[in-house]
Scaffold this motif. Structure first.
Motif, PDB file in Angstrom:
ATOM      1  N   ASN A  15      -1.501  39.846  31.275  1.00  0.00           N
ATOM      2  CA  ASN A  15      -0.943  39.006  32.336  1.00  0.00           C
ATOM      3  C   ASN A  15      -2.083  38.262  33.025  1.00  0.00           C
ATOM      4  O   ASN A  15      -2.845  38.857  33.793  1.00  0.00           O
ATOM      5  N   GLN A  27       1.443  43.764  36.643  1.00  0.00           N
ATOM      6  CA  GLN A  27       1.546  43.353  38.043  1.00  0.00           C
ATOM      7  C   GLN A  27       1.962  44.530  38.924  1.00  0.00           C
ATOM      8  O   GLN A  27       1.433  44.709  40.021  1.00  0.00           O
ATOM      9  N   GLU A  82       6.982  40.240  28.102  1.00  0.00           N
ATOM     10  CA  GLU A  82       7.236  39.961  29.515  1.00  0.00           C
ATOM     11  C   GLU A  82       7.346  41.251  30.319  1.00  0.00           C
ATOM     12  O   GLU A  82       6.904  41.332  31.464  1.00  0.00           O
ATOM     13  N   TYR A 142       0.378  41.309  25.689  1.00  0.00           N
ATOM     14  CA  TYR A 142       0.910  41.856  26.937  1.00  0.00           C
ATOM     15  C   TYR A 142       0.021  41.531  28.147  1.00  0.00           C
ATOM     16  O   TYR A 142       0.344  41.907  29.271  1.00  0.00           O
ATOM     17  N   LYS A 172       3.841  42.582  30.863  1.00  0.00           N
ATOM     18  CA  LYS A 172       3.162  41.742  31.857  1.00  0.00           C
ATOM     19  C   LYS A 172       3.629  42.113  33.265  1.00  0.00           C
ATOM     20  O   LYS A 172       2.822  42.161  34.213  1.00  0.00           O
TER      21      LYS A 172
END
Length: 335
Positions: A124, A280, A273, A122, A276
Motif C-alpha cells: 500500500n 493501513q 485490496e 499487496y 492493502k
C-alpha cells in the motif's frame, strides 16, 4: 554442532551431500573468518557489516533477500501505558528511524513502512511509518501523564509517568553488540518523552515473556510469508490469550474481517485490496513501528553449487532463499 545425514529414500530425487553440519557461531566477525579460511562452506546472517564484506569478496557466492521478514519495534497494547493509543503514537513519533537505518543498516537495507515490500501486489503506497518527529510526541505524552500518570506499569511495577515522561521497558535479544547499539540509538530518540529501562535477554526468554504479555516494547522480526494468510496467526483476535501469538495483544474485529475476506476471495484484485487495507489498519493501530525489510544473505564458498536448483513436483522452479532459509537437497560440492 548438529549433523544431518542424507535420507537414501528421499522422495524428491537424489540427495548429493552425505551430510550437512550446522555450527552456531554467535559473533558475525568470527563466522566470516571461518568462511574465508575454509572452515565453513556456507553461512547466513543479517549483520550488515558482514554482508558488506561478503559482497566485496569475489570468492563468495551471495544470495541476498529482503522479502521474507520485517524488522520493527513491537508494542504490547494490553499493559499500561501502551494500552493508550496516544502513548503508542508518541513512541512512533519519537523513534529515530533514520539514524537506525544509517548507523545499523549501513545503507544496505531498505526502509519499511509496512509488512509488504514495494514489489508485492499487496503493498500500500499510501501507508507511511510515522517516525523522526519527536515534537509530535511531547503533547501526546503530556496529555497522557496528566490523566493517567499514576497508573501502575505492571512490567516495571512503578507509575506510568515520572517528571512528565512515560516510564517504559525496552527489551531486546542479547548478548549482542549490534542489539545494544540499536537500543542506545532508540533510547537517545525516545528520551525526549520516555524514561527507558533496557532489558537484554536471551532469545528464549524474549519469546516466552512476550507470549505471556510480560513486556512493554520489544525489538522484533517477523512477517514476510509468501501467502499473507500465513501471517494472520499473529494478527487475529482469536490468537490473543493467556499465551498469545497475537504478540501485541491487539484485538480489532474490523481487522479480522479484512483478513478473512482477503483469504476467502478467489479474485486476486479483491485480495490485493484487502491486504492493502490491512497495511493501513496495522499502521493506524500503532502496535508496530516498522524499520526495515530484513536483509539476509545466504553466502557460499565457490565450490558449493545447486542451491537454486530446487523444483516442485510439477517441475516449477522454487524461490532460492527466504528469511535466511535455503534448499540443501539439490546442493553439491566440488571435491
Amino acid at each position: 554442532m548438529t549433523r544431518f545425514v542424507k535420507n537414501p529414500n528421499y522422495w524428491n530425487g537424489t540427495v548429493h551431500l552425505d551430510a550437512v553440519e550446522f555450527y552456531p557461531v554467535p559473533d558475525p566477525a568470527t563466522m566470516l573468518d571461518l568462511l574465508n579460511n575454509g572452515d565453513l562452506d556456507a553461512l547466513h546472517t543479517t549483520d550488515q557489516t558482514t554482508i558488506k564484506d561478503l559482497k566485496s569478496n569475489a570468492d563468495v557466492v551471495n544470495m541476498l533477500d529482503d522479502t521474507g521478514e520485517e524488522s520493527f519495534q513491537m508494542i504490547n497494547s494490553q499493559n499500561p501505558p501502551f494500552d493508550d493509543i496516544r502513548v503508542r503514537q508518541a513512541l512512533a513519533f519519537a523513534t529515530p528511524k533514520a539514524k537506525q537505518l544509517e548507523l545499523i543498516g549501513l545503507g544496505e537495507v531498505r526502509s519499511a513502512d509496512q509488512m509488504f515490500t514495494p514489489e508485492s501486489p499487496y503493498f500500500n503506497p499510501d501507508v507511511k511509518q510515522d517516525a523522526d518527529q519527536p515534537d509530535k510526541a511531547l503533547p501526546l505524552v503530556a496529555a497522557y501523564c496528566a490523566e493517567k500518570g499514576t497508573v501502575i506499569n505492571p512490567v516495571l511495577n512503578q507509575p506510568t509517568c515520572t517528571n512528565g515522561k512515560v516510564n517504559m521497558e525496552y527489551q531486546f535479544v542479547g548478548p549482542s553488540a549490534v542489539g545494544l547499539r540499536s537500543a542506545e540509538i532508540f533510547e537517545e530518540g525516545w528520551k525526549v518523552a520516555f524514561n527507558v529501562t533496557r532489558d537484554e535477554v536471551n532469545q528464549q526468554d524474549h519469546i516466552q515473556q512476550n507470549a505471556l504479555g510480560q513486556s512493554n516494547v520489544l525489538g522484533w522480526r517477523q512477517f514476510g510469508a509468501i501467502d499473507p494468510w500465513a501471517d494472520s496467526v499473529w494478527l487475529l483476535c482469536r490468537t490473543v490469550g493467556a499465551i498469545s501469538l497475537n504478540w501485541p495483544r491487539y484485538c480489532d474485529p474490523a481487522r479480522d474481517t479484512i483478513l478473512l475476506d482477503a483469504q476467502n476471495t478467489d479474485d486476486p484484485a479483491k485480495r490485493a485490496e484487502g491486504y492493502k487495507a490491512l497495511a493501513q489498519n496495522m499502521h493506524d493501530a500503532y502496535t508496530y513501528i516498522f524499520l526495515n525489510h530484513t536483509l539476509w544473505t545466504n553466502s557460499f564458498a565457490k565450490n558449493v553449487h545447486g542451491t537454486c536448483a530446487i523444483k516442485s513436483p510439477e517441475g516449477v522452479a522454487l524461490k532460492c532463499t527466504s528469511n535466511g532459509l535455503t534448499w540443501l537437497d539439490t546442493t553439491w560440492m566440488d571435491q
